[in-house]
Design a protein around this motif. Structure first.
Motif, short mmCIF file in Angstrom:
data_model
loop_
_atom_site.label_atom_id
_atom_site.label_comp_id
_atom_site.label_asym_id
_atom_site.label_seq_id
_atom_site.Cartn_x
_atom_site.Cartn_y
_atom_site.Cartn_z
N MET A 53 48.38 42.98 29.23
CA MET A 53 48.04 43.09 30.65
C MET A 53 48.75 42.01 31.48
O MET A 53 49.19 42.27 32.60
N ASN A 54 48.89 40.80 30.93
CA ASN A 54 49.65 39.77 31.64
C ASN A 54 51.12 40.17 31.77
O ASN A 54 51.77 39.89 32.78
N GLY A 55 51.65 40.84 30.74
CA GLY A 55 53.03 41.32 30.80
C GLY A 55 53.23 42.29 31.95
O GLY A 55 54.26 42.24 32.65
N TRP A 56 52.24 43.16 32.15
CA TRP A 56 52.32 44.08 33.30
C TRP A 56 52.37 43.29 34.61
O TRP A 56 53.14 43.61 35.51
N VAL A 57 51.53 42.27 34.68
CA VAL A 57 51.45 41.48 35.91
C VAL A 57 52.76 40.74 36.19
O VAL A 57 53.24 40.72 37.33
N TYR A 58 53.36 40.16 35.16
CA TYR A 58 54.58 39.38 35.36
C TYR A 58 55.72 40.25 35.90
O TYR A 58 56.50 39.80 36.75
N GLU A 59 55.83 41.47 35.41
CA GLU A 59 56.85 42.38 35.93
C GLU A 59 56.62 42.64 37.41
O GLU A 59 57.57 42.68 38.21
N GLU A 85 36.66 42.18 46.67
CA GLU A 85 36.24 43.44 47.28
C GLU A 85 37.42 44.37 47.54
O GLU A 85 37.25 45.45 48.10
N GLY A 86 38.59 43.94 47.13
CA GLY A 86 39.77 44.79 47.30
C GLY A 86 40.22 44.91 48.73
O GLY A 86 40.85 45.90 49.11
N THR A 87 39.90 43.92 49.58
CA THR A 87 40.26 43.99 51.00
C THR A 87 41.40 43.04 51.35
O THR A 87 41.57 42.66 52.50
N VAL A 88 42.17 42.61 50.36
CA VAL A 88 43.30 41.72 50.62
C VAL A 88 44.46 42.50 51.22
O VAL A 88 44.55 43.72 51.08
N VAL A 89 45.34 41.77 51.90
CA VAL A 89 46.58 42.37 52.41
C VAL A 89 47.63 42.18 51.33
O VAL A 89 48.09 41.07 51.09
N PRO A 109 49.88 31.78 41.12
CA PRO A 109 49.04 32.99 41.17
C PRO A 109 48.09 33.09 39.97
O PRO A 109 48.29 32.43 38.95
N ASN A 110 47.08 33.91 40.12
CA ASN A 110 46.23 34.31 39.00
C ASN A 110 46.71 35.66 38.49
O ASN A 110 47.17 36.49 39.28
N THR A 111 46.58 35.90 37.20
CA THR A 111 47.10 37.15 36.63
C THR A 111 46.08 38.28 36.69
O THR A 111 46.22 39.27 35.98
N ASN A 112 45.06 38.18 37.54
CA ASN A 112 44.09 39.26 37.67
C ASN A 112 44.30 40.07 38.95
O ASN A 112 43.53 40.97 39.23
N LYS A 113 45.35 39.76 39.71
CA LYS A 113 45.55 40.48 40.97
C LYS A 113 46.98 40.29 41.47
O LYS A 113 47.64 39.31 41.11
N LYS A 117 52.64 49.53 40.09
CA LYS A 117 53.11 48.22 39.64
C LYS A 117 52.01 47.59 38.79
O LYS A 117 50.82 47.74 39.07
N GLY A 118 52.44 46.87 37.75
CA GLY A 118 51.47 46.33 36.81
C GLY A 118 50.46 45.38 37.42
O GLY A 118 49.28 45.39 37.07
N ASP A 119 50.92 44.53 38.37
CA ASP A 119 49.97 43.60 38.99
C ASP A 119 48.94 44.34 39.84
O ASP A 119 47.78 43.92 39.92
N HIS A 120 49.32 45.47 40.41
CA HIS A 120 48.37 46.28 41.19
C HIS A 120 47.35 46.94 40.27
O HIS A 120 46.15 46.98 40.59
N LEU A 121 47.82 47.44 39.13
CA LEU A 121 46.93 48.10 38.19
C LEU A 121 45.87 47.12 37.67
O LEU A 121 44.68 47.43 37.64
N VAL A 122 46.31 45.94 37.26
CA VAL A 122 45.37 44.93 36.76
C VAL A 122 44.42 44.50 37.86
O VAL A 122 43.22 44.31 37.63
#
Length: 598
Positions: free
Chosen positions: A255-261, A400-404, A125-129, A191-196
């Motif tokens: 921010m990566n820490g948020w994503v990993y959780e 565009e934020g249209t992912v499932v 994964p990428n840590t931006n989403k 969730k942290g990954d959603h916020l990022v």
């Protein structure tokens, strides 16, 4: 030795003794007999006529008589034109049943300390989403593949590479700095990954606004992209990160820490895990150093702008960027470094990358570059290339934020399983806690099976509601069949019937339907082997469905618990047990749980 290998060996001997010719055993044209023909296995005689120099019927008869005489498992044969159909004996099928009931890991090969070590990379994964539907297919394929490869007698290391650096995370970081107002997962309840991921989308929205404003001034889109202050700030942030700027590095860690959780929670929900996780931030410098050493050896070249490239024209390809003009790394650089670290960390015999087919070219180039750098294992890398997954509504676009979203999809699946189970009255009488546990097992079984039953090389459309149908080629249908097997044994015990496994297999005649079920069980080891050879969980998935379907026909045609003849009843219970055991093993290979009750 399996029956197919036995038959091939005897056919090879027959060719030698009957016609005085040597023939490679693995080239014996043996296949399973078609359902509309008599017999269990068929030797295709036509390819052997150049050796026998006789007519097809005569050649088939001579080989058939030799097989019947030399192989005790063959009861009879029939020659139909150029096809030698072989029927296996009653005793052979009983031996299959005994093996399926008694073997600890029927159909599997146990690994030893000397077994090949296979590393399988998936997820990436990428840590931006957050993880999305595409990641779900990747994770499910990779995890199932790890179990299939293990079942074929290999040691396996499950690994993940997290793309935790680069322009993508800098976009999220910059957007958070500009418009985040100090938000955290705790303050927002997200969730942290959603916020990022929200800030990644925010960056793209603001970037598009900026481009539109610049283009209104009469310049082209390409010129606007070059003049974008927002994109320049993101690039500046990336360079600051690579030079170790404390403020940028601290924000990156946070921010990566948020994503990993967030990732960990999603992986747990999906039921997948890893033995080793690599991070691009730790591997890209290794790759960069290898590229620079390759540059010194004139394996690569530097352009006037300072960027480093590989000329692949001698391989029939074009040129590949390895380092940008500002010295920053690209994905290829990172993958070179990661490969080197992995082979240093583990004595890997085989490396398998589970990555979508849009990266076919990337992995072709990676293999060439690693080989050029002098790593002998470069040529043997395997790209497990799979197709994209879409919803009935169409493609997804993360910018565009249209992912499932994976988390949302899992919860929607649980809600759908709950709704459909209640409509059908499947779990009436269960406590709320037990029912919720089974709803989740059904939901995840439906999701995993629907995705894994498709040939991984093909694009697919995922329909959540269709996947939870309790009839047809679905996970819940197979899970329900397994639960039916368990209910048969509970009923037998209630009636005081002895269900001890060592008492079940009896030497009694088998009906055609019982033999058909046994044929499928006997083929399970072959299916596991083939799935491991061609890397296809779909072979396992569709086999298990066919077995469940065949068993349900057997269940409706013949009495099991209510059979009055004790020996027939015991044998049918043995067959029922073998079906349940094989279904459980097959579903385990897919990473799917099977409930005792449904």
């Amino acid at each position: 030795m399996g029956i197919e290998q036995q038959i091939k060996d005897v056919v090879t001997r027959a060719i030698k003794e009957l016609y005085g010719a040597d023939f490679e055993t693995e080239k014996v044209p043996l296949e399973r007999t078609r359902k509309d023909q008599p017999g269990d296995y068929t030797v295709v005689v036509f390819p052997l006529l150049r050796i026998s120099r006789k007519k097809p019927e005569e050649t088939g008869t001579e080989i058939g008589e030799f097989l019947k005489r030399e192989c005790s498992a063959i009861a009879s044969f029939e020659v139909i034109k150029g096809f030698l159909n072989l029927s296996l004996s009653h005793q052979y099928w009983l031996s299959v049943l005994k093996d399926a009931v008694g073997a600890e890991n029927y159909g599997f090969i146990n690994a030893t300390e000397e077994s090949p070590l296979v590393m399988i990379e998936y997820s990436s994964p990428n840590t931006n989403k957050p993880l999305h539907l595409g990641h779900i297919r990747n994770n499910l394929l990779g995890y199932s593949l790890s179990r299939i490869v293990t079942a074929n007698g290999n040691r396996v290391v499950k690994t993940n590479i997290v793309n935790d650096r680069g322009i993508h995370i800098c976009k999220s970081m910059l957007a958070w700095k500009k418009w985040g107002n100090g938000q955290t997962p705790q303050s927002t309840g997200k969730k942290g990954d959603h916020l990022v991921g929200d800030f990644y989308v925010k960056f793209d929205q603001e970037y598009k606004k900026e481009l539109a404003q610049l283009m209104e001034q009469g310049i082209t889109k390409e010129e606007a992209e070059k003049e974008s202050r927002l994109m320049q700030e993101a690039r500046d942030m990336l360079r600051a990160w690579e030079t170790g700027d404390p403020e940028v590095v601290e924000l990156w860690k946070t921010m990566n820490g948020w994503v990993y959780e967030g990732f960990d929670a999603t992986y747990k929900s999906l039921g997948v895990d890893f033995d080793k996780i690599y991070y691009e931030s730790q591997t890209y410098t290794v790759g960069r150093d290898l590229v620079l050493k390759g540059l010194e050896k004139e394996l690569f070249y530097r352009r006037d702008d300072g960027s480093v490239w590989a000329d692949l024209s001698q391989n029939g390809l074009d040129e590949k960027l390895l380092l940008r003009s500002d010295g920053t790394s690209v994905y290829m650089t990172q993958d070179i470094g990661t490969a080197r670290m992995r082979f240093d960390d583990y004595n890997i015999d085989k490396m398998v990358y589970v990555v979508g087919n849009e990266q076919d070219y990337h992995f072709k180039v990676l293999s060439i570059l690693l080989d050029r750098l002098g790593f002998e294992w470069g040529k043997s890398l395997i790209h497990f290339s799979y197709g994209m997954v879409e919803l009935p509504e169409g493609k997804m676009k993360s910018r565009e934020g249209t992912v499932v979203d994976a988390d949302d999809l899992i919860e929607d699946m649980v809600n759908t399983a709950r709704e459909m189970s209640k409509e059908l009255g499947k779990l009436d009488g269960y406590t709320d806690e037990e029912a919720e546990r089974i709803y989740r097992i059904i939901a995840l079984g439906a999701l995993k099976y629907f995705i894994l039953k498709v040939d991984p090389r093909k694009n697919m459309t995922f329909d959540p509601r269709e996947s939870i149908d309790f009839n047809g080629n679905t996970g819940p249908f197979i899970q329900y069949t397994y639960a039916r097997v368990q209910s048969i044994f509970r009923k037998a015990k209630e009636k005081g019937i002895d269900t001890a496994l060592d008492q079940l297999v009896r030497d009694v005649s088998l009906t055609p339907k019982e033999t058909e079920v046994l044929k499928m069980i006997g083929n399970f080891p072959n299916v596991v082997k083939e799935a491991g050879e061609v890397y296809s969980p779909a072979l396992i998935a569709n086999y298990v469905y066919d077995l469940a379907k065949e068993f349900n026909q057997f269940y409706h045609e013949l009495p099991i618990v209510y059979e009055e003849d004790e020996a027939l009843r015991a044998n049918r219970l043995a067959l029922t047990y073998a079906v349940g055991k094989t279904i459980r093993s097959g579903m385990w290979l897919l990473g799917i749980d099977v409930p005792e009750r449904m």
